[in-house]
Write a protein that holds these residues in place. Structure first.
Motif, PDB file in Angstrom:
ATOM      1  N   VAL A   1       0.836  -1.200   0.000  1.00 53.04           N
ATOM      2  CA  VAL A   1       0.000   0.000   0.000  1.00 53.04           C
ATOM      3  C   VAL A   1       0.871   1.251   0.000  1.00 53.04           C
ATOM      4  O   VAL A   1       0.581   2.220  -0.706  1.00 53.04           O
ATOM      5  N   LYS A   2       1.974   1.229   0.748  1.00 52.64           N
ATOM      6  CA  LYS A   2       2.882   2.370   0.761  1.00 52.64           C
ATOM      7  C   LYS A   2       3.460   2.607  -0.626  1.00 52.64           C
ATOM      8  O   LYS A   2       3.547   3.751  -1.096  1.00 52.64           O
ATOM      9  N   GLU A   3       3.874   1.539  -1.296  1.00 49.36           N
ATOM     10  CA  GLU A   3       4.456   1.687  -2.637  1.00 49.36           C
ATOM     11  C   GLU A   3       3.423   2.212  -3.636  1.00 49.36           C
ATOM     12  O   GLU A   3       3.756   3.034  -4.492  1.00 49.36           O
ATOM     13  N   LEU A   4       2.171   1.758  -3.525  1.00 46.49           N
ATOM     14  CA  LEU A   4       1.119   2.320  -4.377  1.00 46.49           C
ATOM     15  C   LEU A   4       0.945   3.807  -4.097  1.00 46.49           C
ATOM     16  O   LEU A   4       0.826   4.616  -5.017  1.00 46.49           O
ATOM     17  N   GLY A   5       0.924   4.172  -2.827  1.00 48.65           N
ATOM     18  CA  GLY A   5       0.804   5.578  -2.451  1.00 48.65           C
ATOM     19  C   GLY A   5       1.961   6.409  -2.983  1.00 48.65           C
ATOM     20  O   GLY A   5       1.768   7.538  -3.447  1.00 48.65           O
ATOM     21  N   ASP A   6       3.169   5.849  -2.930  1.00 43.01           N
ATOM     22  CA  ASP A   6       4.344   6.552  -3.470  1.00 43.01           C
ATOM     23  C   ASP A   6       4.201   6.773  -4.973  1.00 43.01           C
ATOM     24  O   ASP A   6       4.555   7.841  -5.485  1.00 43.01           O
ATOM     25  N   LEU A   7       3.693   5.771  -5.691  1.00 41.48           N
ATOM     26  CA  LEU A   7       3.472   5.923  -7.136  1.00 41.48           C
ATOM     27  C   LEU A   7       2.454   7.025  -7.429  1.00 41.48           C
ATOM     28  O   LEU A   7       2.655   7.846  -8.330  1.00 41.48           O
TER      29      LEU A   7
END
Length: 133
Positions: free
Chosen positions: A75-81
């Motif tokens: 979820v963090k990586e999606l948010g970063d994208l």
């Protein structure tokens, strides 16, 4: 703003996916934190009674919560994208043929629609009783 129908682009799909996963992460983290700890007598009693519902809720809530480091990282990586994608917009630049204001409004509309769909998915308190009647 009109309801979000078909998503206009891959980027819109990314916002939709992040919104869904973020809602799951937040909601299931609250559920998991509220469950009795594994050493408690409630859990031991439930296990001795082979309470499959309680086990399913425990397993599901762990999988979709911040207690699961892999899901939290996803979820963090999606948010970063999403953040990276909207960096130009936050500086006032247009994006994908939309002005900065339009791009932000559309992203907010996607978020609002995901929240609406998730809220409508869950029954109201006592609704299951009226549906059985």
């Amino acid at each position: 703003m009109a309801r979000i129908g078909a998503l206009a682009s891959l980027e819109d799909g990314l916002v939709f996916l992040w919104a869904m996963e973020k809602i799951y992460l937040d909601a299931w983290s609250i559920v998991y934190a509220a469950l009795p700890e594994a050493s408690s007598s409630q859990v031991l009693e439930a296990q001795s009674q082979v309470d499959l519902t309680a086990k399913a809720i425990t397993d599901l809530s762990y999988n979709w919560s911040s207690s699961n480091p892999d899901f939290a990282q996803f979820v963090k990586e999606l948010g970063d994208l999403v953040d990276d994608y909207f960096t130009p917009v936050m500086a006032g630049h247009s994006l994908a043929g939309r002005s900065a204001r339009e791009a932000l409004a559309y992203a907010e509309a996607i978020w609002a629609r995901v929240v609406e769909l998730e809220a409508e998915f869950w029954p109201d308190e006592g609704e299951e009783d009226t549906l059985r009647a």
